[in-house]
Design a protein around this motif. Structure first.
Motif, PDB file in Angstrom:
ATOM      1  N   UNK A   1       0.825  -1.214   0.000  1.00  0.00           N
ATOM      2  CA  UNK A   1       0.000   0.000   0.000  1.00  0.00           C
ATOM      3  C   UNK A   1       0.856   1.259   0.000  1.00  0.00           C
ATOM      4  N   UNK A   2       0.342   2.290  -0.670  1.00  0.00           N
ATOM      5  CA  UNK A   2       1.105   3.533  -0.821  1.00  0.00           C
ATOM      6  C   UNK A   2       1.500   4.121   0.529  1.00  0.00           C
ATOM      7  N   UNK A   3       0.633   4.023   1.529  1.00  0.00           N
ATOM      8  CA  UNK A   3       0.982   4.544   2.868  1.00  0.00           C
ATOM      9  C   UNK A   3       2.188   3.809   3.428  1.00  0.00           C
ATOM     10  N   UNK A   4       2.246   2.483   3.215  1.00  0.00           N
ATOM     11  CA  UNK A   4       3.395   1.696   3.693  1.00  0.00           C
ATOM     12  C   UNK A   4       4.646   2.032   2.899  1.00  0.00           C
ATOM     13  N   UNK A   5       4.489   2.237   1.587  1.00  0.00           N
ATOM     14  CA  UNK A   5       5.631   2.601   0.749  1.00  0.00           C
ATOM     15  C   UNK A   5       6.190   3.960   1.167  1.00  0.00           C
ATOM     16  N   UNK A   6       5.289   4.898   1.474  1.00  0.00           N
ATOM     17  CA  UNK A   6       5.726   6.220   1.956  1.00  0.00           C
ATOM     18  C   UNK A   6       6.473   6.076   3.277  1.00  0.00           C
ATOM     19  N   UNK A   7       5.942   5.234   4.153  1.00  0.00           N
ATOM     20  CA  UNK A   7       6.624   4.965   5.420  1.00  0.00           C
ATOM     21  C   UNK A   7       7.992   4.353   5.211  1.00  0.00           C
ATOM     22  N   UNK A   8       8.111   3.483   4.211  1.00  0.00           N
ATOM     23  CA  UNK A   8       9.410   2.867   3.919  1.00  0.00           C
ATOM     24  C   UNK A   8      10.422   3.909   3.454  1.00  0.00           C
ATOM     25  N   UNK A   9       9.995   4.805   2.586  1.00  0.00           N
ATOM     26  CA  UNK A   9      10.915   5.844   2.097  1.00  0.00           C
ATOM     27  C   UNK A   9      11.340   6.759   3.246  1.00  0.00           C
ATOM     28  N   UNK A  10      10.395   7.128   4.092  1.00  0.00           N
ATOM     29  CA  UNK A  10      10.736   7.975   5.244  1.00  0.00           C
ATOM     30  C   UNK A  10      11.663   7.230   6.211  1.00  0.00           C
ATOM     31  N   UNK A  11      11.408   5.926   6.378  1.00  0.00           N
ATOM     32  CA  UNK A  11      12.302   5.111   7.204  1.00  0.00           C
ATOM     33  C   UNK A  11      13.690   5.033   6.612  1.00  0.00           C
ATOM     34  N   UNK A  12      13.764   4.943   5.288  1.00  0.00           N
ATOM     35  CA  UNK A  12      15.059   4.935   4.595  1.00  0.00           C
ATOM     36  C   UNK A  12      15.854   6.194   4.933  1.00  0.00           C
ATOM     37  N   UNK A  13      15.198   7.330   4.830  1.00  0.00           N
ATOM     38  CA  UNK A  13      15.869   8.598   5.140  1.00  0.00           C
ATOM     39  C   UNK A  13      16.301   8.627   6.607  1.00  0.00           C
ATOM     40  N   UNK A  14      15.443   8.118   7.496  1.00  0.00           N
ATOM     41  CA  UNK A  14      15.781   8.078   8.919  1.00  0.00           C
ATOM     42  C   UNK A  14      17.001   7.229   9.198  1.00  0.00           C
TER      43      UNK A  14
ATOM     44  N   UNK B   1      -5.173  -3.540  -4.596  1.00  0.00           N
ATOM     45  CA  UNK B   1      -4.055  -2.845  -5.241  1.00  0.00           C
ATOM     46  C   UNK B   1      -3.519  -1.789  -4.275  1.00  0.00           C
ATOM     47  N   UNK B   2      -2.212  -1.791  -4.062  1.00  0.00           N
ATOM     48  CA  UNK B   2      -1.608  -0.867  -3.099  1.00  0.00           C
ATOM     49  C   UNK B   2      -1.788   0.602  -3.443  1.00  0.00           C
TER      50      UNK B   2
ATOM     51  N   UNK C   1      -3.562  -4.512   2.905  1.00  0.00           N
ATOM     52  CA  UNK C   1      -2.586  -5.498   2.428  1.00  0.00           C
ATOM     53  C   UNK C   1      -2.624  -5.544   0.906  1.00  0.00           C
ATOM     54  N   UNK C   2      -1.438  -5.534   0.310  1.00  0.00           N
ATOM     55  CA  UNK C   2      -1.334  -5.643  -1.139  1.00  0.00           C
ATOM     56  C   UNK C   2      -1.114  -7.092  -1.558  1.00  0.00           C
ATOM     57  N   UNK C   3      -0.681  -7.304  -2.795  1.00  0.00           N
ATOM     58  CA  UNK C   3      -0.450  -8.656  -3.303  1.00  0.00           C
ATOM     59  C   UNK C   3       0.874  -9.224  -2.795  1.00  0.00           C
ATOM     60  N   UNK C   4       1.083 -10.503  -3.046  1.00  0.00           N
ATOM     61  CA  UNK C   4       2.426 -11.063  -2.949  1.00  0.00           C
ATOM     62  C   UNK C   4       3.274 -10.385  -4.032  1.00  0.00           C
ATOM     63  N   UNK C   5       4.588 -10.321  -3.807  1.00  0.00           N
ATOM     64  CA  UNK C   5       5.372  -9.467  -4.693  1.00  0.00           C
ATOM     65  C   UNK C   5       5.627 -10.086  -6.068  1.00  0.00           C
ATOM     66  N   UNK C   6       5.709 -11.395  -6.147  1.00  0.00           N
ATOM     67  CA  UNK C   6       6.041 -11.986  -7.447  1.00  0.00           C
ATOM     68  C   UNK C   6       5.366 -13.347  -7.595  1.00  0.00           C
ATOM     69  N   UNK C   7       5.314 -13.821  -8.815  1.00  0.00           N
ATOM     70  CA  UNK C   7       4.574 -15.059  -9.116  1.00  0.00           C
ATOM     71  C   UNK C   7       5.192 -16.262  -8.414  1.00  0.00           C
ATOM     72  N   UNK C   8       6.514 -16.313  -8.331  1.00  0.00           N
ATOM     73  CA  UNK C   8       7.159 -17.457  -7.683  1.00  0.00           C
ATOM     74  C   UNK C   8       6.724 -17.567  -6.220  1.00  0.00           C
TER      75      UNK C   8
END
Length: 469
Positions: free
Chosen positions: A92-105, A306-307, A314-321
């Motif tokens: 989800x976009x909110x989680x992705x935004x949190x990840x980017x902010x966590x990256x900067x932190x 869809x995220x 919750x979004x999808x699993x990341x890949x088909x495998x």
């Protein structure tokens, strides 16, 4: 943005080949990604090797300033990076935004650390000093579950210590990393940081490369074993953060309504695609039914979509495998347990699986014994404290665990007996850059974060001489 390039020797360059990157929510192509050849990997390593002497000689304060500038670039482009991340990873976009902010932190905190010289002895006979020296070229291999955050676990510490880098993101999630590379390419001297992308075909060459002095790898235990074997040929330093089968232990004194949301989040965050998510939940028989019922209620009210859509939890699993692997765990769950929520792949495009709760299941089943890395949680009944500790420890993994109780002292006593690198009490997945992190047993080698993680990117040097006159 749709034009992605590799970063080699300070320049954004096309790959010798290309490969498609899919959106896991739609299975449609997000972008064509550059794919590096072996020759391009060699050029990236050569650039890092050439840049190393001057970077290692750069004062630490100067290196620190550049790492903070990188954090500022991340913060200034949070929205763009988050949208790219959701499109390729699925979260989800909110989680992705949190990840980017966590990256900067992580960049800001890890960039603030120091490597002071330590006087081991200063006596009448000798003066002994301990220094931390950089290693040389570091290879960082990043997984697909948290592509930007896990990059931030490694990159700032490696650079601050005076090393140069070649980074290889996962083939299914390279885009946000390549965009980040473009954003910061002019901050660092050329060659200090290089990004390549591959189709899972350059990892072996990277780990065997004679000019790479350390590999920092996050991924599965099976791949980690290959990395370790490969790196042994040149006696590379290695840090391995690998798989887990984390146990959550719920004692008989909990309030089920109170603890269930934290347990659910600890198991299902990122659709269960977290190395130290709760993978097995042991619940005392006296509260077993209540905990199961509370988890079912949460699962049934969790929006899976869809995220990029508002309200998605919750979004999808990341890949088909991975999607196919988790479907096999669902088959096992139906065979060996009682599925009380979810239990199926969703009938729509994308790699969606319903959040699944499985009760009346035991060790000996695939879902309990192996790492599922998806939104499927086995809930296992126990009656005896010593027995549950033994069962929680009866695994080759030892990444994380958690104990849930109204009595902190009682929980702490159990926590000390769990064979895991991190054990939480009444929470799970509480991580921060100042708290060292690493796995026991086959969940990893070495430590990330904090001063201990920084030291992993260095060689200890002792200077032993006469005392100063």
């Amino acid at each position: 943005m749709s034009d992605y390039k590799l970063l080699i020797d300070g320049k954004m360059v096309p790959g010798d080949q290309t490969m498609p990157v899919l959106n896991p929510a739609t299975e449609e192509v997000v972008a064509q990604c550059p794919r590096a050849s072996k020759d391009q990997l060699d050029k990236a390593v050569a650039a890092a090797k050439a840049a190393y002497p001057a970077w290692a000689a750069t004062p630490m304060e100067e290196r620190r300033k550049l790492i903070i500038k990188m954090a500022e670039a991340i913060e200034a482009n949070t929205n763009e990076l988050a949208h790219i991340l959701t499109s390729e990873q699925g979260k989800p976009l909110a989680d992705a935004t949190g990840e980017v902010m966590g990256m900067a932190g992580f960049f800001r905190y890890l960039g603030s650390l120091d490597l002071p010289m330590r006087v081991v002895e200063n006596s009448g006979d000798r003066k002994v000093e301990a220094y931390r020296r950089p290693l040389g070229v570091v290879g960082a291999i990043i997984p697909w579950n948290y592509p930007l955050l896990i990059l931030a676990f490694k990159l700032p510490s490696a650079l601050l210590a005076g090393n140069t880098l070649v980074v290889k993101p996962a083939p299914t999630t390279p885009l946000a990393s390549l965009r980040f590379a473009e954003l910061i390419k002019d901050i660092l001297p050329k060659g200090v940081l290089n990004f390549i992308a591959d189709a899972n075909d350059l990892g072996d060459h990277m780990t065997k490369h004679p000019d790479i002095r350390k590999i920092s790898f996050t991924g599965s235990t099976a791949t980690g074993q290959k990395v370790m074997a490969s790196a042994s040929q040149t006696l590379k330093r290695i840090t391995l953060e690998l798989g887990g089968n984390d146990a959550g232990i719920v004692l008989d004194d909990v309030d089920p309504k109170k603890v269930a949301p934290g347990i659910f989040e600890g198991a299902f965050q990122n659709s269960g695609q977290v190395c130290l998510a709760i993978k097995r939940l042991y619940v005392h028989e006296s509260v077993y039914d209540e905990i199961c019922n509370e988890l079912v209620a949460i699962a049934k009210n969790t929006v899976v979509d869809d995220g990029s859509k508002q309200g998605t939890k919750l979004g999808p699993l990341q890949n088909k495998m991975q999607y196919e692997k988790v479907k096999a765990f669902l088959d096992d769950a139906r065979k060996n347990g009682n599925v009380i929520a979810g239990g199926a792949a969703m009938d729509r495009p994308g790699y969606f699986i319903e959040p699944t709760i499985v009760r009346d299941i035991k060790e000996g089943s695939k879902l309990v014994d192996e790492e599922q890395f998806g939104p499927v949680l086995p809930v296992i009944k126990y009656s005896d404290k010593d027995d549950v500790i033994r069962r929680a420890n009866a695994t080759t993994y030892g990444l994380g665990a958690s104990v849930w109780s109204s009595d902190i002292k009682r929980a702490h006593e159990i926590a000390t007996q769990i064979e895991a690198g991190t054990v939480w009490i009444n929470k799970h997945l509480d991580m921060a850059p100042n708290i060292p992190f690493g796995g026991a047993k086959q969940s990893g080698i070495g430590t990330e974060f904090a001063e201990e993680g920084l030291a992993e990117f260095t060689q200890l040097q002792i200077i032993n001489g006469p005392p100063a006159a």
